[in-house]
Design a protein around this motif. Sequence first.
Motif, mmCIF file in Angstrom:
data_model
loop_
_atom_site.group_PDB
_atom_site.id
_atom_site.type_symbol
_atom_site.label_atom_id
_atom_site.label_comp_id
_atom_site.label_asym_id
_atom_site.label_seq_id
_atom_site.Cartn_x
_atom_site.Cartn_y
_atom_site.Cartn_z
ATOM 1 N N CYS A 166 -1.491 4.146 -6.034
ATOM 2 C CA CYS A 166 -1.992 2.791 -5.755
ATOM 3 C C CYS A 166 -2.759 2.767 -4.440
ATOM 4 O O CYS A 166 -3.864 2.207 -4.362
ATOM 5 C CB CYS A 166 -0.810 1.821 -5.703
ATOM 6 S SG CYS A 166 -1.269 0.080 -5.525
ATOM 7 N N CYS A 208 -5.267 -1.830 -7.717
ATOM 8 C CA CYS A 208 -4.596 -2.032 -6.437
ATOM 9 C C CYS A 208 -5.596 -2.415 -5.355
ATOM 10 O O CYS A 208 -5.974 -1.588 -4.510
ATOM 11 C CB CYS A 208 -3.837 -0.766 -6.033
ATOM 12 S SG CYS A 208 -2.457 -0.348 -7.099
ATOM 13 N N VAL A 215 -2.240 -6.163 -3.031
ATOM 14 C CA VAL A 215 -1.041 -5.373 -2.721
ATOM 15 C C VAL A 215 -0.289 -5.964 -1.541
ATOM 16 O O VAL A 215 0.924 -6.192 -1.613
ATOM 17 C CB VAL A 215 -1.415 -3.900 -2.442
ATOM 18 C CG1 VAL A 215 -0.199 -3.125 -1.935
ATOM 19 C CG2 VAL A 215 -1.958 -3.239 -3.711
#
Length: 315
Positions: A100, A182, A187
């Motif tokens: 990510c 991401c 995030v």
Amino acid sequence: MSDSNTTNFTNPSTFILLGIPGLGAAHIWISIPFCAMYTITVLGNFTILFIVKKEPSLHGPMFYFLSMLAITDLVMSTSTIPKMLSIFWFNSREISFSACLTQMYFIHCFSVMESGILVAMAFDRYVAICNPLRYSATLTNSVVSKLGLAVVLRSGILALPYPFLARRWPYCRTNIIPHFYCGHIAVVKLACTDIRINSYYGLFNLFSMIGMDGFFIAMSYTLILRAIFRLPTKDARLKTFATCISHLCAISALYIPDLFSSLIQRFCHNVPLHFLILITSVYQLVPPMIHPIIYGVRTKQIRGRLLQLFTHKET
């Protein structure tokens, strides 16, 4: 997986990407145009790279910058779209924490890189129009290489704080990301701490990129337009300005969706989430798809080489 949104953890081993929340039932249908656009992106940019490599007459500064743009478009779209399609088609929603952060870095790095390449291309147009007799002496292979290296280093350095800032925060709320990739803000919004530094850095990066790069592009085109208006005939002015159309279209395709999506994500809190994500997907898909089409149609050398390839195949 059932505990993933309730337990306390500092660094989750995985995140869960939801795709486009609220439109889960339509994921298969949404994937059809997205897949088609990604296919056009890959085929178009690889075609540009193939033609520039195979045609010796295209081994010049303008087409070297165009090749850099094609590579950047391929990496930027490939860093997000295959994962998005795997979510839509196979319900493959998990992504590791490290993957990510890596995806986050690539997205922001190549976004800044693309902007930097457009600045280099503006400089190319400036020299070609304002100092045509010194074009070959000014934009040598060495200068083009140094400009390319400067663009790569700047983008790599500016994107580096994103994963480091995201890694340092504790994630004690949830590991579910309501998005198909991401992104930095998507995030860090999951962190259970003050993330103002992330938001400030993101805005600084956005406005320094668009502001600084936009300033250099605007300066280049101010000088270009001044040189064009000094030409003696209308036909000469139109013909010279036509050499800039492809670059101006590429600039619009990149900056307008980027600025629009970034500002909406930060300041328009009442906008439906699925609309925000669809706007973001436009930025991820449209510029990499449009750039090879623009240059393929508008650039005589590439268009001629394409027609030559298809003519040979038919015969």
